[in-house]
Design a protein around this motif. Structure first.
Motif, PDB file in Angstrom:
ATOM      1  N   GLY A   1       0.810  -1.213   0.000  1.00 45.04           N
ATOM      2  CA  GLY A   1       0.000   0.000   0.000  1.00 45.04           C
ATOM      3  C   GLY A   1       0.839   1.256   0.000  1.00 45.04           C
ATOM      4  N   GLY A   2       2.063   1.165   0.523  1.00 44.55           N
ATOM      5  CA  GLY A   2       2.994   2.285   0.441  1.00 44.55           C
ATOM      6  C   GLY A   2       3.453   2.527  -0.977  1.00 44.55           C
ATOM      7  N   TRP A   3       3.657   1.442  -1.728  1.00 42.35           N
ATOM      8  CA  TRP A   3       4.008   1.607  -3.139  1.00 42.35           C
ATOM      9  C   TRP A   3       2.890   2.318  -3.888  1.00 42.35           C
ATOM     10  N   VAL A   4       1.654   1.905  -3.625  1.00 44.49           N
ATOM     11  CA  VAL A   4       0.507   2.543  -4.284  1.00 44.49           C
ATOM     12  C   VAL A   4       0.448   4.022  -3.903  1.00 44.49           C
ATOM     13  N   SER A   5       0.700   4.313  -2.636  1.00 44.72           N
ATOM     14  CA  SER A   5       0.656   5.702  -2.162  1.00 44.72           C
ATOM     15  C   SER A   5       1.732   6.549  -2.827  1.00 44.72           C
ATOM     16  N   LEU A   6       2.945   6.022  -2.920  1.00 45.75           N
ATOM     17  CA  LEU A   6       4.033   6.760  -3.561  1.00 45.75           C
ATOM     18  C   LEU A   6       3.757   6.945  -5.049  1.00 45.75           C
ATOM     19  N   ASN A   7       3.200   5.924  -5.681  1.00 43.66           N
ATOM     20  CA  ASN A   7       2.872   6.051  -7.102  1.00 43.66           C
ATOM     21  C   ASN A   7       1.797   7.109  -7.319  1.00 43.66           C
TER      22      ASN A   7
END
Length: 292
Positions: free
Chosen positions: A113-119
């Motif tokens: 979910g952090g990857w999604v947030s950064l993206n």
């Protein structure tokens, strides 16, 4: 709940409301807490998880309007024929644009979910008030995907004859032996669903192998970012330094002591304290980002 401290029992008893939002033809579940009109927060779970992982965290964050999303293929959201970081990012930004959150909500994501947030920050920094990622190393594959590729977990969904048998098979990836039993039991119970065939998990196994974070996305983020690193997690000091450099040396980096990759399971109060501290500071300051 029996054998759980008062703060936890009160937090998970806090009522939330469910909303479904259509994103590219797929129904995305969103759960809400907090006062309408308060500053907005969006919570994003990790791979194979769901919004209920935040049930004991969201009510403890203070005076905010909080939305927790179930990404497609997870929890109560519908499944897609194909998953990917960009489609999950589209879902997250659709929730961030809901009028009930107000302008520029802060996004908090754990692990995948952090990857999604950064993206999302790379795609639409101007729409966000900040990004906090929790033990989200930007690298080729998530721990869930690595385990799935080795066929050690997350294969075709198993169906169990009863609830007790399903609960007995609940595991975190990576395994976390110091998880608090009452938190683990609560999350496990929210992670299974009953059908006419029996009990199974609330995720689509086809989600794995689809999230590919791109390091270059970090250089495109033009909103403040905080990296929460679990002491015994996956975001190592070296990866933290690399991400800090790619983010333009402006990110805040905070370590959660004695925490594993899932700090909401073993160090929830420390996680809550770290989030509340960051949110309070951001509420009274302007971001210092060179390229803003």
């Amino acid at each position: 709940m029996s054998n759980s401290p008062e703060w936890f029992s009160e937090a998970v008893a806090e009522p939330s409301t469910l909303q479904c939002v259509s994103v590219s033809g797929v129904s995305i579940a969103v759960r809400w807490w907090g006062r309408p009109g308060a500053p907005g927060i969006v919570l994003v779970h990790g791979g194979a998880a769901h919004s209920h992982w935040w049930d004991h965290i969201a009510p403890m964050l203070g005076d905010f309007r909080i939305a927790a999303i179930d990404l497609s293929g997870h929890g109560s959201s519908d499944r897609r024929a194909k998953y990917g970081l960009d489609s999950w990012t589209e879902e997250l930004l659709a929730v961030c644009r809901l009028s009930e959150l107000g302008p520029r909500p802060v996004v908090i994501g754990h692990s995948m979910g952090g990857w999604v947030s950064l993206n999302a920050g790379a795609a639409a920094s101007e729409e966000l008030g900040g990004i906090i990622v929790i033990d989200s190393p930007v690298r080729e594959r998530s721990p869930e995907e690595i385990v799935a590729s080795r066929k050690r977990a997350f294969g075709p969904l198993r169906v169990y004859p009863d609830e007790a048998t399903a609960l007995a098979h609940f595991r975190t990836v990576p395994e976390q032996p110091d998880s608090l039993p009452y938190v683990l039991d609560y999350v496990a119970r929210q992670s299974i669903t009953e059908s006419s065939a029996g009990w199974s998990w609330r995720f689509d196994p086809n989600i794995f192998g689809t999230a590919k974070p791109r390091r270059e996305m970090l250089a495109r983020i033009e909103v403040r970012v905080a990296l929460l690193r679990a002491e015994f997690g996956l975001l190592t000091p070296q990866i933290s330094r690399d991400m800090y450099e790619l983010l333009g040396r402006t990110a805040e980096v905070v370590e959660i002591a004695r925490a594993g990759h899932h700090p909401m399971l073993d160090q929830p109060l420390s996680l809550i304290a770290a989030l509340r501290t960051l949110l309070a500071g951001w509420g009274h300051s302007n971001p210092l980002v060179d390229n803003l």
